[in-house]
Design a protein around this motif. Structure first.
Motif, PDB file in Angstrom:
ATOM      1  N   ASP A 120       0.877  -1.132  -0.034  1.00 29.33           N
ATOM      2  CA  ASP A 120       0.180   0.113  -0.143  1.00 29.33           C
ATOM      3  C   ASP A 120       0.954   0.968   0.047  1.00 29.33           C
ATOM      4  N   VAL A 121       0.427   2.394  -0.214  1.00 30.17           N
ATOM      5  CA  VAL A 121       1.220   3.740  -0.334  1.00 30.17           C
ATOM      6  C   VAL A 121       0.709   4.447   1.051  1.00 30.17           C
ATOM      7  N   ARG A 122       1.427   4.726   1.775  1.00 30.41           N
ATOM      8  CA  ARG A 122       1.053   5.644   3.278  1.00 30.41           C
ATOM      9  C   ARG A 122       1.854   6.700   3.295  1.00 30.41           C
ATOM     10  N   LEU A 123       1.602   7.853   3.615  1.00 30.94           N
ATOM     11  CA  LEU A 123       2.208   8.829   4.043  1.00 30.94           C
ATOM     12  C   LEU A 123       2.924   8.776   5.508  1.00 30.94           C
ATOM     13  N   ILE A 124       4.289   9.116   5.218  1.00 32.51           N
ATOM     14  CA  ILE A 124       4.987   9.012   6.675  1.00 32.51           C
ATOM     15  C   ILE A 124       5.972  10.153   6.532  1.00 32.51           C
ATOM     16  N   ASP A 125       5.768  11.074   7.508  1.00 33.69           N
ATOM     17  CA  ASP A 125       6.290  12.615   7.609  1.00 33.69           C
ATOM     18  C   ASP A 125       5.958  13.198   6.410  1.00 33.69           C
ATOM     19  N   GLY A 126       4.801  13.225   6.135  1.00 31.87           N
ATOM     20  CA  GLY A 126       4.351  13.879   4.784  1.00 31.87           C
ATOM     21  C   GLY A 126       4.860  13.382   3.493  1.00 31.87           C
ATOM     22  N   GLU A 127       5.601  12.450   3.285  1.00 33.15           N
ATOM     23  CA  GLU A 127       6.142  11.689   2.073  1.00 33.15           C
ATOM     24  C   GLU A 127       5.432  10.346   2.025  1.00 33.15           C
ATOM     25  N   PRO A 128       4.957  10.034   0.581  1.00 34.08           N
ATOM     26  CA  PRO A 128       4.460   8.956   0.334  1.00 34.08           C
ATOM     27  C   PRO A 128       5.539   7.817   0.405  1.00 34.08           C
ATOM     28  N   ASN A 129       5.175   6.642   0.875  1.00 31.64           N
ATOM     29  CA  ASN A 129       5.905   5.602   1.069  1.00 31.64           C
ATOM     30  C   ASN A 129       5.141   4.214   0.650  1.00 31.64           C
ATOM     31  N   LEU A 130       5.982   3.619  -0.437  1.00 28.74           N
ATOM     32  CA  LEU A 130       5.365   1.990  -0.537  1.00 28.74           C
ATOM     33  C   LEU A 130       5.822   1.165   0.499  1.00 28.74           C
ATOM     34  N   ILE A 131       4.706   0.609   1.181  1.00 25.92           N
ATOM     35  CA  ILE A 131       4.880  -0.291   2.041  1.00 25.92           C
ATOM     36  C   ILE A 131       4.397  -1.789   1.820  1.00 25.92           C
ATOM     37  N   ILE A 132       5.467  -2.643   2.092  1.00 27.25           N
ATOM     38  CA  ILE A 132       5.212  -4.082   2.012  1.00 27.25           C
ATOM     39  C   ILE A 132       5.375  -4.725   3.157  1.00 27.25           C
ATOM     40  N   THR A 133       4.446  -5.898   3.636  1.00 24.38           N
ATOM     41  CA  THR A 133       4.854  -6.713   4.814  1.00 24.38           C
ATOM     42  C   THR A 133       4.940  -8.042   4.238  1.00 24.38           C
ATOM     43  N   ARG A 134       5.770  -8.635   5.068  1.00 22.62           N
ATOM     44  CA  ARG A 134       5.793 -10.130   5.199  1.00 22.62           C
ATOM     45  C   ARG A 134       6.167 -10.852   6.493  1.00 22.62           C
ATOM     46  N   THR A 135       5.748 -11.983   6.774  1.00 20.45           N
ATOM     47  CA  THR A 135       5.738 -12.606   8.089  1.00 20.45           C
ATOM     48  C   THR A 135       6.614 -13.887   8.121  1.00 20.45           C
ATOM     49  N   PHE A 136       7.651 -13.760   8.932  1.00 22.63           N
ATOM     50  CA  PHE A 136       8.571 -15.039   8.930  1.00 22.63           C
ATOM     51  C   PHE A 136       8.371 -15.618  10.163  1.00 22.63           C
ATOM     52  N   GLY A 137       8.382 -16.987  10.163  1.00 19.12           N
ATOM     53  CA  GLY A 137       8.331 -17.902  11.435  1.00 19.12           C
ATOM     54  C   GLY A 137       9.657 -18.145  11.984  1.00 19.12           C
ATOM     55  N   SER A 138      10.180 -16.777  12.040  1.00 15.26           N
ATOM     56  CA  SER A 138      11.833 -17.030  12.659  1.00 15.26           C
ATOM     57  C   SER A 138      11.984 -15.703  13.605  1.00 15.26           C
ATOM     58  N   PRO A 139      12.708 -16.000  14.347  1.00 17.35           N
ATOM     59  CA  PRO A 139      13.201 -14.644  15.180  1.00 17.35           C
ATOM     60  C   PRO A 139      13.863 -13.690  14.367  1.00 17.35           C
ATOM     61  N   ALA A 140      13.587 -12.528  14.754  1.00 21.04           N
ATOM     62  CA  ALA A 140      14.268 -11.177  14.183  1.00 21.04           C
ATOM     63  C   ALA A 140      15.467 -11.245  13.756  1.00 21.04           C
ATOM     64  N   GLU A 141      16.333 -11.735  14.630  1.00 23.37           N
ATOM     65  CA  GLU A 141      17.780 -11.960  14.112  1.00 23.37           C
ATOM     66  C   GLU A 141      18.088 -12.655  13.007  1.00 23.37           C
ATOM     67  N   ALA A 142      17.370 -13.801  12.867  1.00 22.73           N
ATOM     68  CA  ALA A 142      17.577 -14.565  11.581  1.00 22.73           C
ATOM     69  C   ALA A 142      17.032 -14.031  10.459  1.00 22.73           C
ATOM     70  N   VAL A 143      16.017 -13.286  10.333  1.00 19.32           N
ATOM     71  CA  VAL A 143      15.628 -12.470   9.356  1.00 19.32           C
ATOM     72  C   VAL A 143      16.396 -11.282   8.948  1.00 19.32           C
ATOM     73  N   TRP A 144      16.830 -10.606   9.991  1.00 21.37           N
ATOM     74  CA  TRP A 144      17.841  -9.599   9.649  1.00 21.37           C
ATOM     75  C   TRP A 144      18.917  -9.961   8.831  1.00 21.37           C
ATOM     76  N   GLN A 145      19.395 -11.259   9.127  1.00 24.64           N
ATOM     77  CA  GLN A 145      20.613 -11.842   8.643  1.00 24.64           C
ATOM     78  C   GLN A 145      20.091 -12.043   7.126  1.00 24.64           C
ATOM     79  N   THR A 146      19.100 -12.407   6.845  1.00 27.06           N
ATOM     80  CA  THR A 146      18.575 -12.428   5.332  1.00 27.06           C
ATOM     81  C   THR A 146      18.589 -11.519   4.613  1.00 27.06           C
ATOM     82  N   LEU A 147      18.325 -10.342   5.236  1.00 29.33           N
ATOM     83  CA  LEU A 147      18.227  -8.902   4.763  1.00 29.33           C
ATOM     84  C   LEU A 147      19.443  -8.093   4.781  1.00 29.33           C
ATOM     85  N   THR A 148      20.367  -8.557   5.426  1.00 30.46           N
ATOM     86  CA  THR A 148      21.427  -7.708   5.481  1.00 30.46           C
ATOM     87  C   THR A 148      22.784  -8.182   5.308  1.00 30.46           C
ATOM     88  N   GLU A 149      23.098  -9.593   5.499  1.00 29.76           N
ATOM     89  CA  GLU A 149      24.518 -10.227   5.369  1.00 29.76           C
ATOM     90  C   GLU A 149      24.669 -10.343   3.878  1.00 29.76           C
TER      91      GLU A 149
END
Length: 166
Positions: free
Chosen positions: A8-37
């Motif tokens: 969806d598109v939502r305003l954040i601090d007056g600016e339009p942002n495309l926002i997309i969500t996903r759910t993972f059956g894992s702790p945040a640290e494991a998801v962080w690694q997938t997204l940053t390492e």
């Protein structure tokens, strides 16, 4: 596979942002690694080189080309494993990308965002991020990333996303 629009598109601090969500059956640290390492990113989108403590890395988007030109990426915020924000190269084509991870009882919700610049084509950006985030989810879960086909996302989701343009 028939992808559905989850963004969806939502305003954040007056600016339009495309926002997309996903759910993972894992702790945040494991998801962080997938997204940053770098090696984990290589599984679904590309990789980075450099020293992130300098605030900059070079990103190579190998999912779209075998020998891509590096994109300078500026790290603006890094709060492991909760929030990350950064900007791609400078100029009118620069993108501000960010994500937040919220973990409850070992299940992590990813909220991914891209601030939209005036005139950007949400009809192609939205399907693109749906595609890449589904690839990230597949890589995280050890599924075959190659089974996720771009042609299932675009042009199928183009009109739905174009209708969200600010």
């Amino acid at each position: 596979m028939t992808p559905i629009r989850t963004g969806d598109v939502r305003l954040i601090d007056g600016e339009p942002n495309l926002i997309i969500t996903r759910t993972f059956g894992s702790p945040a640290e494991a998801v962080w690694q997938t997204l940053t390492e770098s090696e984990r990113l290589r599984e679904w989108i590309g990789y980075w080189e450099g020293d992130p403590t300098t605030g900059h890395v070079s990103f190579f988007m190998t999912s779209e080309a075998e020998d891509p030109e590096p994109e300078r990426y500026t790290i603006l915020e890094c709060d492991r494993p909760r929030r990350f924000a950064g900007d791609t190269s400078q100029g009118s084509g620069a993108w501000h990308l960010w994500f937040e991870l919220d973990e409850i009882a070992g299940v992590t919700t990813l909220t991914f965002g891209q601030r939209l610049n005036p005139g950007e084509d949400v009809g192609s950006i939205g399907p693109g991020w749906e595609y890449y985030l589904d690839r990230a989810e597949a890589a995280h879960e050890g599924r075959d990333v190659a089974a996720i086909a771009w042609d299932d996302y675009y042009p199928a989701l183009r009109d739905e996303y174009a209708a969200l343009a600010p």
